[in-house]
Design a protein around this motif. Structure first.
Motif, PDB file in Angstrom:
ATOM      1  N   TYR A 282      18.742  59.674  52.768  1.00  0.00           N
ATOM      2  CA  TYR A 282      19.745  58.812  52.143  1.00  0.00           C
ATOM      3  C   TYR A 282      19.829  57.488  52.888  1.00  0.00           C
ATOM      4  CZ  TYR A 282      24.244  57.279  50.219  1.00  0.00           C
ATOM      5  OH  TYR A 282      25.239  56.571  49.601  1.00  0.00           O
ATOM      6  N   LEU A 283      19.698  56.398  52.134  1.00  0.00           N
ATOM      7  CA  LEU A 283      19.785  55.057  52.715  1.00  0.00           C
ATOM      8  C   LEU A 283      20.787  54.235  51.923  1.00  0.00           C
ATOM      9  CD1 LEU A 283      18.701  52.771  54.604  1.00  0.00           C
ATOM     10  CD2 LEU A 283      17.039  52.255  52.791  1.00  0.00           C
ATOM     11  N   ARG A 284      21.715  53.604  52.626  1.00  0.00           N
ATOM     12  CA  ARG A 284      22.640  52.654  51.996  1.00  0.00           C
ATOM     13  C   ARG A 284      22.187  51.241  52.334  1.00  0.00           C
ATOM     14  NH1 ARG A 284      28.085  54.415  50.144  1.00  0.00           N
ATOM     15  NH2 ARG A 284      28.379  52.181  49.895  1.00  0.00           N
ATOM     16  N   VAL A 285      22.109  50.399  51.320  1.00  0.00           N
ATOM     17  CA  VAL A 285      21.742  48.996  51.505  1.00  0.00           C
ATOM     18  C   VAL A 285      22.979  48.151  51.215  1.00  0.00           C
ATOM     19  CG1 VAL A 285      20.285  47.106  50.700  1.00  0.00           C
ATOM     20  CG2 VAL A 285      19.345  49.426  50.880  1.00  0.00           C
ATOM     21  N   ASN A 286      23.389  47.369  52.186  1.00  0.00           N
ATOM     22  CA  ASN A 286      24.602  46.560  52.052  1.00  0.00           C
ATOM     23  C   ASN A 286      24.257  45.219  51.412  1.00  0.00           C
ATOM     24  OD1 ASN A 286      27.119  45.445  52.247  1.00  0.00           O
ATOM     25  ND2 ASN A 286      27.080  45.162  54.472  1.00  0.00           N
ATOM     26  N   ALA A 287      24.386  45.149  50.092  1.00  0.00           N
ATOM     27  CA  ALA A 287      24.054  43.908  49.379  1.00  0.00           C
ATOM     28  C   ALA A 287      24.894  43.804  48.116  1.00  0.00           C
ATOM     29  CB  ALA A 287      22.571  43.885  49.022  1.00  0.00           C
ATOM     30  N   GLN A 288      25.696  42.753  48.041  1.00  0.00           N
ATOM     31  CA  GLN A 288      26.461  42.490  46.831  1.00  0.00           C
ATOM     32  C   GLN A 288      25.557  41.823  45.792  1.00  0.00           C
ATOM     33  OE1 GLN A 288      29.596  43.409  46.322  1.00  0.00           O
ATOM     34  NE2 GLN A 288      30.010  44.151  48.398  1.00  0.00           N
ATOM     35  N   ASP A 289      25.940  41.938  44.524  1.00  0.00           N
ATOM     36  CA  ASP A 289      25.139  41.335  43.457  1.00  0.00           C
ATOM     37  C   ASP A 289      25.574  39.889  43.234  1.00  0.00           C
ATOM     38  OD1 ASP A 289      23.360  40.944  41.429  1.00  0.00           O
ATOM     39  OD2 ASP A 289      24.520  42.015  39.909  1.00  0.00           O
ATOM     40  N   ARG A 290      25.226  39.042  44.194  1.00  0.00           N
ATOM     41  CA  ARG A 290      25.503  37.608  44.098  1.00  0.00           C
ATOM     42  C   ARG A 290      24.230  36.860  44.463  1.00  0.00           C
ATOM     43  NH1 ARG A 290      29.980  39.034  47.339  1.00  0.00           N
ATOM     44  NH2 ARG A 290      29.081  37.803  49.036  1.00  0.00           N
ATOM     45  N   SER A 291      23.995  35.760  43.782  1.00  0.00           N
ATOM     46  CA  SER A 291      22.723  35.061  43.947  1.00  0.00           C
ATOM     47  C   SER A 291      22.507  34.539  45.359  1.00  0.00           C
ATOM     48  CB  SER A 291      22.628  33.906  42.941  1.00  0.00           C
ATOM     49  OG  SER A 291      23.691  32.990  43.121  1.00  0.00           O
ATOM     50  N   GLU A 292      23.598  34.295  46.110  1.00  0.00           N
ATOM     51  CA  GLU A 292      23.446  33.761  47.461  1.00  0.00           C
ATOM     52  C   GLU A 292      23.197  34.849  48.508  1.00  0.00           C
ATOM     53  OE1 GLU A 292      27.947  34.349  46.917  1.00  0.00           O
ATOM     54  OE2 GLU A 292      26.207  33.775  45.702  1.00  0.00           O
ATOM     55  N   VAL A 293      23.278  36.114  48.122  1.00  0.00           N
ATOM     56  CA  VAL A 293      23.071  37.224  49.063  1.00  0.00           C
ATOM     57  C   VAL A 293      21.593  37.325  49.442  1.00  0.00           C
ATOM     58  CG1 VAL A 293      23.067  39.750  49.247  1.00  0.00           C
ATOM     59  CG2 VAL A 293      25.081  38.556  48.361  1.00  0.00           C
ATOM     60  N   ASP A 294      21.335  37.558  50.730  1.00  0.00           N
ATOM     61  CA  ASP A 294      19.960  37.697  51.219  1.00  0.00           C
ATOM     62  C   ASP A 294      19.494  39.138  51.011  1.00  0.00           C
ATOM     63  OD1 ASP A 294      17.527  37.567  52.460  1.00  0.00           O
ATOM     64  OD2 ASP A 294      18.319  37.307  54.491  1.00  0.00           O
TER      65      ASP A 294
ATOM     66  N   CYS B 274      22.069  50.966  41.940  1.00  0.00           N
ATOM     67  CA  CYS B 274      23.202  50.134  42.338  1.00  0.00           C
ATOM     68  C   CYS B 274      24.339  50.544  41.409  1.00  0.00           C
ATOM     69  CB  CYS B 274      22.859  48.646  42.289  1.00  0.00           C
ATOM     70  SG  CYS B 274      22.065  48.081  40.772  1.00  0.00           S
ATOM     71  N   VAL B 275      25.107  49.624  40.875  1.00  0.00           N
ATOM     72  CA  VAL B 275      26.153  50.021  39.930  1.00  0.00           C
ATOM     73  C   VAL B 275      25.561  50.270  38.550  1.00  0.00           C
ATOM     74  CG1 VAL B 275      28.248  49.288  38.735  1.00  0.00           C
ATOM     75  CG2 VAL B 275      28.010  48.869  41.180  1.00  0.00           C
ATOM     76  N   ALA B 276      24.736  49.315  38.086  1.00  0.00           N
ATOM     77  CA  ALA B 276      24.208  49.408  36.724  1.00  0.00           C
ATOM     78  C   ALA B 276      22.703  49.634  36.656  1.00  0.00           C
ATOM     79  CB  ALA B 276      24.565  48.143  35.946  1.00  0.00           C
ATOM     80  N   GLY B 277      21.998  49.493  37.781  1.00  0.00           N
ATOM     81  CA  GLY B 277      20.544  49.619  37.739  1.00  0.00           C
ATOM     82  C   GLY B 277      19.895  48.463  37.016  1.00  0.00           C
ATOM     83  N   VAL B 278      20.460  47.265  37.199  1.00  0.00           N
ATOM     84  CA  VAL B 278      20.005  46.088  36.459  1.00  0.00           C
ATOM     85  C   VAL B 278      19.517  44.972  37.382  1.00  0.00           C
ATOM     86  CG1 VAL B 278      20.818  44.175  34.992  1.00  0.00           C
ATOM     87  CG2 VAL B 278      21.407  46.532  34.414  1.00  0.00           C
ATOM     88  N   SER B 279      20.218  44.726  38.480  1.00  0.00           N
ATOM     89  CA  SER B 279      19.902  43.566  39.313  1.00  0.00           C
ATOM     90  C   SER B 279      19.449  43.952  40.725  1.00  0.00           C
ATOM     91  CB  SER B 279      21.120  42.633  39.382  1.00  0.00           C
ATOM     92  OG  SER B 279      20.836  41.481  40.138  1.00  0.00           O
ATOM     93  N   ARG B 280      20.357  44.482  41.546  1.00  0.00           N
ATOM     94  CA  ARG B 280      20.016  44.747  42.942  1.00  0.00           C
ATOM     95  C   ARG B 280      18.924  45.801  43.098  1.00  0.00           C
ATOM     96  NH1 ARG B 280      26.157  45.631  44.865  1.00  0.00           N
ATOM     97  NH2 ARG B 280      26.247  46.297  42.680  1.00  0.00           N
ATOM     98  N   SER B 281      19.164  46.986  42.545  1.00  0.00           N
ATOM     99  CA  SER B 281      18.177  48.062  42.696  1.00  0.00           C
ATOM    100  C   SER B 281      16.889  47.717  41.959  1.00  0.00           C
ATOM    101  CB  SER B 281      18.751  49.393  42.208  1.00  0.00           C
ATOM    102  OG  SER B 281      19.262  49.286  40.892  1.00  0.00           O
ATOM    103  N   ALA B 282      17.005  47.031  40.816  1.00  0.00           N
ATOM    104  CA  ALA B 282      15.804  46.620  40.088  1.00  0.00           C
ATOM    105  C   ALA B 282      14.977  45.643  40.918  1.00  0.00           C
ATOM    106  CB  ALA B 282      16.191  45.988  38.753  1.00  0.00           C
ATOM    107  N   SER B 283      15.646  44.736  41.630  1.00  0.00           N
ATOM    108  CA  SER B 283      14.933  43.768  42.469  1.00  0.00           C
ATOM    109  C   SER B 283      14.151  44.468  43.573  1.00  0.00           C
ATOM    110  CB  SER B 283      15.923  42.774  43.082  1.00  0.00           C
ATOM    111  OG  SER B 283      16.559  42.004  42.085  1.00  0.00           O
TER     112      SER B 283
END
Length: 237
Positions: A102-114, A140-149
Motif C-alpha cells: 500500500y502506497l499513499r501519494v500526497n498530491a492534490q488535483d491542482r495544476s500547480e501541484v508537483d 484517486c477520487v475519480a480516476g480521471v486526473s491524478r491517478s491517470a497521470s
C-alpha cells in the motif's frame, strides 16, 4: 486554428464557457462514456474487468476511482499493490486475504501541484509488481486526473509508449480520463526527459483563454458542441 468563442448562458454571469463547461462536463462525460463503451464493447478481455468502474489498462495495472475500490473485487482480480493518490480521502480499504502493498501519494488535483516528483517512484513500483507476477490498482477520487497521470507516466517509462500513444491507449479503455493541464505539462517534460522528444503540443484554446494539450482539443470542442445543444434545449423549455 479557428477560434470558437461562446457567450455565457446568462448575460452578465461572468462565467462564460469556462464555468458552464464545469457544470455540463458530467453530463457530457456520461454521454461520451456510453458512446465509447459501445465502440469498445468488443475489446479484448485483457482490457476489461467484470466489475463496474475498474479499468484494466494492462494485464497488471488497473485504474479506478475511489468508489470502485472494493476488497472483494481486488481479491478476485489478484490485486497485490494498491496506490492511493487522494490525500483528502481516508486509507483505502484493503483486502485481508491478499494483504497488498500500500502506497499513499500526497498530491492534490491542482495544476500547480508537483506530481512529477512521484512519477519514477510510482512507475517503478508498478513495474516491480508486474515483474513479480502481481497486479497494481491505482486510484484517486475519480480516476480521471491524478491517478491517470501516474498511469501515463508508467506507460511512457516502462511500456515504451509516447505520451500521445499512452493517452490514446488509456482513453480508449477509460474515456473519462482528463489530466489537468499542469499534469499534462509535467508529463510532456517527463517524455522529453526519457525519450528526447515530446509527442504532445500545447495549443491556445480561445474559449477557455488558456493553453490545453492538443490531444484534448477534440474533447473540448465536443464539449463546446454539447454546451450549445444544452443551451438550445434550455431555451426551448
Amino acid at each position: 486554428m479557428q477560434e470558437l468563442i461562446i457567450a455565457p448562458l446568462v448575460p452578465g454571469n461572468g462565467g462564460g464557457i469556462n464555468n458552464v463547461l464545469q457544470k455540463v462536463v458530467v453530463a457530457y462525460d456520461k454521454e461520451n462514456i456510453e458512446s465509447e463503451n459501445g465502440k469498445n464493447s468488443q475489446a479484448g478481455a485483457e482490457n476489461s474487468t467484470p466489475y463496474p468502474g475498474l479499468s484494466r489498462l494492462t494485464p497488471s495495472l488497473i485504474l479506478c476511482g475511489a468508489a470502485a475500490v472494493v476488497p472483494a473485487y481486488m481479491d478476485k482480480l489478484g490485486v497485490s499493490c494498491v496506490i492511493n493518490v487522494a490525500p483528502e480521502l481516508p486509507d483505502t480499504p484493503l483486502s485481508s486475504v491478499m494483504n497488498p502493498l500500500y502506497l499513499r501519494v500526497n498530491a492534490q488535483d491542482r495544476s500547480e501541484v508537483d506530481l512529477a516528483k512521484h512519477f519514477d517512484e510510482v512507475a517503478d513500483l508498478i513495474e516491480e509488481v508486474r515483474l513479480n507476477g502481481g497486479v497494481s490498482l491505482i486510484h484517486c477520487v475519480a480516476g480521471v486526473s491524478r491517478s491517470a497521470s501516474l498511469c501515463l507516466a508508467y506507460l511512457i517509462k516502462h511500456a515504451g509508449m509516447s505520451l500521445r500513444e499512452a493517452y490514446t491507449h488509456v482513453q480508449s479503455i477509460r474515456p473519462q480520463v482528463r489530466p489537468n493541464s499542469g499534469f499534462f505539462q509535467q508529463l510532456r517534460r517527463y517524455e522529453q526527459q526519457l525519450r528526447g522528444s515530446c509527442s504532445v503540443e500545447m495549443v491556445y484554446f480561445a474559449s477557455l483563454d488558456k493553453e490545453i494539450p492538443d490531444i484534448l482539443e477534440p474533447q473540448y470542442r465536443a464539449m463546446e458542441d454539447f454546451y450549445q445543444r444544452y443551451r438550445s434545449s434550455l431555451r426551448k423549455r
